[in-house]
Design a protein around this motif. Structure first.
Motif, mmCIF file in Angstrom:
data_model
loop_
_atom_site.group_PDB
_atom_site.id
_atom_site.type_symbol
_atom_site.label_atom_id
_atom_site.label_comp_id
_atom_site.label_asym_id
_atom_site.label_seq_id
_atom_site.Cartn_x
_atom_site.Cartn_y
_atom_site.Cartn_z
ATOM 1 N N ALA A 49 8.956 7.394 16.422
ATOM 2 C CA ALA A 49 8.903 7.233 14.973
ATOM 3 C C ALA A 49 9.970 8.095 14.330
ATOM 4 O O ALA A 49 10.340 9.139 14.866
ATOM 5 C CB ALA A 49 7.524 7.614 14.428
ATOM 6 N N THR A 50 10.440 7.637 13.168
ATOM 7 C CA THR A 50 11.487 8.333 12.418
ATOM 8 C C THR A 50 11.112 8.417 10.955
ATOM 9 O O THR A 50 10.617 7.437 10.377
ATOM 10 C CB THR A 50 12.825 7.593 12.556
ATOM 11 N N SER A 51 11.383 9.576 10.372
ATOM 12 C CA SER A 51 11.209 9.783 8.938
ATOM 13 C C SER A 51 12.566 10.126 8.339
ATOM 14 O O SER A 51 13.179 11.134 8.712
ATOM 15 C CB SER A 51 10.226 10.922 8.676
ATOM 16 N N PHE A 52 13.031 9.268 7.435
ATOM 17 C CA PHE A 52 14.305 9.505 6.778
ATOM 18 C C PHE A 52 14.084 10.327 5.511
ATOM 19 O O PHE A 52 13.018 10.284 4.899
ATOM 20 C CB PHE A 52 14.978 8.178 6.444
ATOM 21 N N ALA A 53 15.122 11.062 5.119
ATOM 22 C CA ALA A 53 14.997 11.969 3.988
ATOM 23 C C ALA A 53 14.613 11.232 2.708
ATOM 24 O O ALA A 53 13.920 11.780 1.853
ATOM 25 C CB ALA A 53 16.292 12.752 3.805
ATOM 26 N N GLY A 54 15.055 10.002 2.577
ATOM 27 C CA GLY A 54 14.760 9.242 1.367
ATOM 28 C C GLY A 54 13.374 8.664 1.312
ATOM 29 O O GLY A 54 12.969 8.085 0.292
ATOM 30 N N TYR A 59 9.441 2.683 13.262
ATOM 31 C CA TYR A 59 8.553 2.864 14.397
ATOM 32 C C TYR A 59 8.973 2.011 15.579
ATOM 33 O O TYR A 59 9.509 0.910 15.413
ATOM 34 C CB TYR A 59 7.110 2.490 14.015
ATOM 35 N N ALA A 60 8.675 2.515 16.768
ATOM 36 C CA ALA A 60 8.812 1.688 17.958
ATOM 37 C C ALA A 60 7.758 0.579 17.901
ATOM 38 O O ALA A 60 6.665 0.777 17.356
ATOM 39 C CB ALA A 60 8.606 2.532 19.209
ATOM 40 N N ASP A 61 8.083 -0.560 18.456
ATOM 41 C CA ASP A 61 7.153 -1.691 18.421
ATOM 42 C C ASP A 61 5.812 -1.334 19.056
ATOM 43 O O ASP A 61 4.762 -1.813 18.624
ATOM 44 C CB ASP A 61 7.764 -2.892 19.140
ATOM 45 N N SER A 62 5.842 -0.478 20.068
ATOM 46 C CA SER A 62 4.623 -0.152 20.812
ATOM 47 C C SER A 62 3.615 0.646 19.988
ATOM 48 O O SER A 62 2.432 0.698 20.351
ATOM 49 C CB SER A 62 4.988 0.631 22.077
ATOM 50 N N VAL A 63 4.052 1.256 18.897
ATOM 51 C CA VAL A 63 3.141 2.089 18.097
ATOM 52 C C VAL A 63 2.993 1.588 16.668
ATOM 53 O O VAL A 63 2.199 2.142 15.899
ATOM 54 C CB VAL A 63 3.588 3.564 18.082
ATOM 55 N N LYS A 64 3.758 0.569 16.313
ATOM 56 C CA LYS A 64 3.724 0.058 14.944
ATOM 57 C C LYS A 64 2.302 -0.342 14.579
ATOM 58 O O LYS A 64 1.595 -0.952 15.397
ATOM 59 C CB LYS A 64 4.681 -1.136 14.830
ATOM 60 N N SER A 65 1.869 -0.006 13.405
ATOM 61 C CA SER A 65 0.544 -0.262 12.824
ATOM 62 C C SER A 65 -0.526 0.689 13.349
ATOM 63 O O SER A 65 -1.649 0.697 12.852
ATOM 64 C CB SER A 65 0.084 -1.710 13.050
#
Length: 113
Positions: A49-54, A59-65
């Protein structure tokens, strides 16, 4: 120098939840892109997973939702809320400041009945 301290891992049954935390020091946290990675035994480290500053997230497909990444810029902390955990989520989880080479010690997540 950047320092990262991950916490919140543990043993949980399938279907359970955990919330990981990562406190970051030595960087301008509010402008950082923050990543969560994981590495399972015998496998390569993968971006989860990634959090952008904005405010955007990815998310990777395997963890999405199932997983949610969030951040508290006032506390220099990034979180990973993990719901409906599966045995294949078992891994050491690491946070990382993108474009920086430093890794934290990681936190172990084990999903097992």
């Amino acid at each position: 120098q950047v320092q990262l301290v991950e916490s919140g891992g543990g043993l949980v049954q399938p279907g359970g939840s955990l919330r990981l935390s990562c406190v970051v020091s030595g960087s301008r946290f509010s402008v950082n892109v923050m990543d969560w990675y994981r590495q399972a035994p015998g496998k390569q480290r993968e971006l989860v997973a990634t959090s952008f500053a904005g405010g955007n997230t990815r998310y990777a497909d395997s963890v999405k939702s199932r997983f949610t990444i969030s951040r508290d810029n006032a506390r220099n902390t990034v979180y990973l809320q993990m719901n409906n955990l599966k045995p294949e989520d078992t891994a050491v989880y690491y946070c990382k400041v993108r474009y920086n080479t430093v890794w934290g010690q990681g936190t172990q997540v084990t999903v097992s009945s």
